[in-house]
Enzyme design. Structure first.
Site, PDB file in Angstrom:
ATOM      1  N   THR A 133      17.295  51.707  -2.035  1.00  0.00           N
ATOM      2  CA  THR A 133      16.548  52.957  -2.192  1.00  0.00           C
ATOM      3  C   THR A 133      17.449  54.103  -2.633  1.00  0.00           C
ATOM      4  OG1 THR A 133      15.437  54.658  -0.855  1.00  0.00           O
ATOM      5  CG2 THR A 133      16.859  53.182   0.323  1.00  0.00           C
ATOM      6  N   ASP A 134      16.841  55.122  -3.233  1.00  0.00           N
ATOM      7  CA  ASP A 134      17.601  56.328  -3.587  1.00  0.00           C
ATOM      8  C   ASP A 134      17.942  57.163  -2.345  1.00  0.00           C
ATOM      9  OD1 ASP A 134      15.031  57.261  -3.038  1.00  0.00           O
ATOM     10  OD2 ASP A 134      14.863  58.517  -4.829  1.00  0.00           O
ATOM     11  N   GLU A 135      17.289  56.843  -1.200  1.00  0.00           N
ATOM     12  CA  GLU A 135      17.498  57.668  -0.002  1.00  0.00           C
ATOM     13  C   GLU A 135      18.921  57.562   0.537  1.00  0.00           C
ATOM     14  OE1 GLU A 135      14.334  57.801   2.829  1.00  0.00           O
ATOM     15  OE2 GLU A 135      12.844  57.188   1.351  1.00  0.00           O
ATOM     16  N   TYR A 159      16.607  55.035   8.762  1.00  0.00           N
ATOM     17  CA  TYR A 159      16.239  54.104   7.685  1.00  0.00           C
ATOM     18  C   TYR A 159      17.280  54.117   6.570  1.00  0.00           C
ATOM     19  CZ  TYR A 159      14.058  52.661   3.270  1.00  0.00           C
ATOM     20  OH  TYR A 159      13.820  52.084   2.047  1.00  0.00           O
ATOM     21  N   LYS A 163      19.898  51.184   5.235  1.00  0.00           N
ATOM     22  CA  LYS A 163      19.926  50.674   3.860  1.00  0.00           C
ATOM     23  C   LYS A 163      21.307  50.907   3.235  1.00  0.00           C
ATOM     24  CE  LYS A 163      17.049  49.074   1.713  1.00  0.00           C
ATOM     25  NZ  LYS A 163      16.548  47.673   1.560  1.00  0.00           N
TER      26      LYS A 163
HETATM   27  N1  LIG Z   1       8.529  51.692  -0.824  1.00  0.00           N
HETATM   28  C1  LIG Z   1       9.379  52.375  -1.589  1.00  0.00           C
HETATM   29  O1  LIG Z   1       9.019  53.419  -2.138  1.00  0.00           O
HETATM   30  C2  LIG Z   1      10.777  51.861  -1.813  1.00  0.00           C
HETATM   31  C3  LIG Z   1      11.598  52.531  -2.728  1.00  0.00           C
HETATM   32  C4  LIG Z   1      12.881  52.029  -2.977  1.00  0.00           C
HETATM   33  C5  LIG Z   1      13.316  50.888  -2.337  1.00  0.00           C
HETATM   34  N2  LIG Z   1      12.510  50.272  -1.438  1.00  0.00           N
HETATM   35  C6  LIG Z   1      13.023  49.038  -0.801  1.00  0.00           C
HETATM   36  O2  LIG Z   1      12.233  47.970  -1.292  1.00  0.00           O
HETATM   37  C7  LIG Z   1      12.085  46.960  -0.288  1.00  0.00           C
HETATM   38  C8  LIG Z   1      10.618  46.694  -0.044  1.00  0.00           C
HETATM   39  O3  LIG Z   1       9.976  47.913   0.362  1.00  0.00           O
HETATM   40  P1  LIG Z   1       8.419  47.936   0.698  1.00  0.00           P
HETATM   41  O4  LIG Z   1       7.955  49.334   0.552  1.00  0.00           O
HETATM   42  O5  LIG Z   1       7.714  46.852  -0.026  1.00  0.00           O
HETATM   43  O6  LIG Z   1       8.468  47.564   2.253  1.00  0.00           O
HETATM   44  P2  LIG Z   1       7.332  46.996   3.190  1.00  0.00           P
HETATM   45  O7  LIG Z   1       7.618  47.576   4.539  1.00  0.00           O
HETATM   46  O8  LIG Z   1       5.987  47.190   2.591  1.00  0.00           O
HETATM   47  O9  LIG Z   1       7.595  45.418   3.210  1.00  0.00           O
HETATM   48  C9  LIG Z   1       8.665  44.834   3.874  1.00  0.00           C
HETATM   49  C10 LIG Z   1       8.398  43.345   4.011  1.00  0.00           C
HETATM   50  O10 LIG Z   1       9.530  42.761   4.669  1.00  0.00           O
HETATM   51  C11 LIG Z   1       9.065  41.885   5.687  1.00  0.00           C
HETATM   52  N3  LIG Z   1      10.088  41.838   6.756  1.00  0.00           N
HETATM   53  C12 LIG Z   1      10.438  42.842   7.598  1.00  0.00           C
HETATM   54  N4  LIG Z   1      11.392  42.400   8.453  1.00  0.00           N
HETATM   55  C13 LIG Z   1      11.662  41.110   8.112  1.00  0.00           C
HETATM   56  C14 LIG Z   1      12.556  40.131   8.595  1.00  0.00           C
HETATM   57  N5  LIG Z   1      13.378  40.393   9.637  1.00  0.00           N
HETATM   58  N6  LIG Z   1      12.584  38.924   8.002  1.00  0.00           N
HETATM   59  C15 LIG Z   1      11.764  38.641   6.954  1.00  0.00           C
HETATM   60  N7  LIG Z   1      10.867  39.528   6.470  1.00  0.00           N
HETATM   61  C16 LIG Z   1      10.828  40.744   7.035  1.00  0.00           C
HETATM   62  C17 LIG Z   1       7.766  42.505   6.167  1.00  0.00           C
HETATM   63  O11 LIG Z   1       6.930  41.547   6.811  1.00  0.00           O
HETATM   64  C18 LIG Z   1       7.182  43.028   4.855  1.00  0.00           C
HETATM   65  O12 LIG Z   1       6.402  42.040   4.213  1.00  0.00           O
HETATM   66  C19 LIG Z   1      12.830  47.489   0.942  1.00  0.00           C
HETATM   67  O13 LIG Z   1      14.098  46.905   0.970  1.00  0.00           O
HETATM   68  C20 LIG Z   1      12.921  48.987   0.712  1.00  0.00           C
HETATM   69  O14 LIG Z   1      14.057  49.537   1.331  1.00  0.00           O
HETATM   70  C21 LIG Z   1      11.258  50.728  -1.156  1.00  0.00           C
END
Ligand SMILES: NC(=O)c1ccc[n+]([C@@H]2O[C@H](COP(=O)([O-])OP(=O)(O)OC[C@H]3O[C@@H](n4cnc5c(N)ncnc54)[C@H](O)[C@@H]3O)[C@@H](O)[C@H]2O)c1
Length: 352
Positions: A133-135, A159, A163
């Site tokens: 993430t950019d955070e 969070y 990350k």
């Molecule tokens: N949502 C955003 O805007 C955003 C932006 C940049 C980066 N990200 C990154 O992208 C990735 C996905 O984000 P998202 O928004 O889809 O998250 P999300 O919370 O919707 O999904 C996370 C998934 O990971 C699974 N999970 C959690 N803990 C687990 C574990 N211990 N073992 C196996 N599976 C597990 C959950 O069941 C879920 O399906 C993350 O790494 C997040 O940091 C998200």
């Protein structure tokens, strides 16, 4: 050839898997623990598709990961699994340390053991793609330039700290052991299957229910917003052509204040599903700000464009319209998420 995706039942992971099969028949092994954020219903269209192998399990479970790697012998791991909600990280940071730090460590160690035993093209072609993430870069002032890959890490929430820690582990496993890694740091995503605890889907479902639209503080927190399938295409570009050990920022060139996002959602709902009680913006309610709330994120996405030719396909106008239309067409999905019924999906569909 096969890829192993972690967290592929979450918001971005499920969009990535669905999107993957639009341009490839390469099988996906999808490892997801199905926490509250994992929703297999997102992947219902793949239920009988032999290209998709779903495994419910934890990325902290080393024996399970070893077994998946030796059985499926993936050419790449695309690592999405994480605890991802800042507010939840403030109330309970422990789960974030466990999944985001220990889970990434476990996955790196399993990948290292697997990759070390490979030879030839299988070894040189292997990739560990870490989705971040950019955070991790902290908060910008109004006139600061956007985050470049060279910015110092200054994470401010549990969070983003977890990350950032995982990004450092990935970097170190490349530097120390030569593990072939690439990392992408992306801005805020929006689009279909977004859990309605996050800003945009929360505003849509609350507005449709006639509930208040809670906006933190003065609503002037600025984020860069990217339509989720553009994030997926950026990941595919880096997975295919990214330089080992490098990080790539992915963003939408679209900085918006939270309050403007909420007003845009209200205006689209006024157009697409007018409320006889009046414009949806009447429901906007300012609430106490989140502690330590970062003021501004912005992404300089020139490197991925220059090196890999990637640019977002959607503008914010087209992406947010598609998103609101998707939520209007899929109200049952939202209501099953809100009622918790989505958690019964696995047992109903897969007989336990
Ligand atoms: N949502 C955003 O805007 C955003 C932006 C940049 C980066 N990200 C990154 O992208 C990735 C996905 O984000 P998202 O928004 O889809 O998250 P999300 O919370 O919707 O999904 C996370 C998934 O990971 C699974 N999970 C959690 N803990 C687990 C574990 N211990 N073992 C196996 N599976 C597990 C959950 O069941 C879920 O399906 C993350 O790494 C997040 O940091 C998200």
């Amino acid at each position: 050839m096969t890829i192993l995706v972690t967290g592929g039942a979450g918001f971005i992971g499920s969009n990535f898997v669905l999107d993957w099969f639009k341009s490839s028949d390469e099988p996906v092994v999808n490892l997801d623990a199905l926490t509250y954020a994992g929703n297999l219903e997102n992947l219902a269209s793949l239920k009988d598709d032999p290209r998709h192998v779903f495994v419910q399990g934890d990325i902290c479970d080393r024996a399970l990961i070893d077994q998946l790697l030796s059985t499926h012998r993936p050419r790449a791991i695309v690592h999405f699994a994480a605890e991802s909600h800042v507010d939840r990280s403030i109330h309970g940071p422990g789960a974030f340390m466990r999944t985001n730090v220990e889970g990434t460590f476990t996955l790196l160690e399993a990948a290292r053991a697997f990759w070390s035993a490979l030879e030839g093209d299988a070894k040189s072609g292997f990739r560990f793609h870490h989705v971040s993430t950019d955070e991790v870069y902290g908060s910008l002032k109004a006139d600061d330039p956007p985050f470049a890959e060279t910015n110092a890490y200054e994470p401010n929430s549990p969070y983003s700290a977890s990350k950032a820690a995982s990004d450092h582990l990935v970097r170190a496993w490349h530097h120390t052991y030569g593990l072939p890694v690439v990392t992408t740091n992306c801005s805020n995503n929006y689009g279909p299957y977004h859990f309605p605890e996050k800003l945009i889907p929360l505003m849509i479902v609350n507005a449709l229910a006639g509930k208040p639209l809670p906006v933190y503080g003065d609503g002037q927190q600025i984020r860069d917003w990217l339509y989720v399938t553009d994030h997926c295409s950026g990941i595919r570009a880096v997975l295919a052509g990214g330089t080992l050990g490098e990080t790539y920022n992915i963003g939408g060139w679209n900085e918006q204040a939270n309050i403007d996002i909420v007003k845009t959602v209200c205006a689209l709902l006024d157009e697409l599903r007018p409320d006889p009680a009046g414009p949806y913006a009447r429901l906007i309610t300012y609430v106490k700000d989140r502690p330590g709330h970062d003021r501004r994120y912005a992404i300089d996405a020139r490197k991925i464009e220059r090196d890999l030719g990637w640019r977002p396909a959607e503008t914010f106008e087209t992406g947010i319209r598609k998103t609101v239309q998707w939520y209007l067409a899929n109200e049952e999905w939202s209501s099953r998420v809100l009622s918790g019924a989505y958690r019964e999906w696995v047992s109903k569909q897969y007989g336990g």
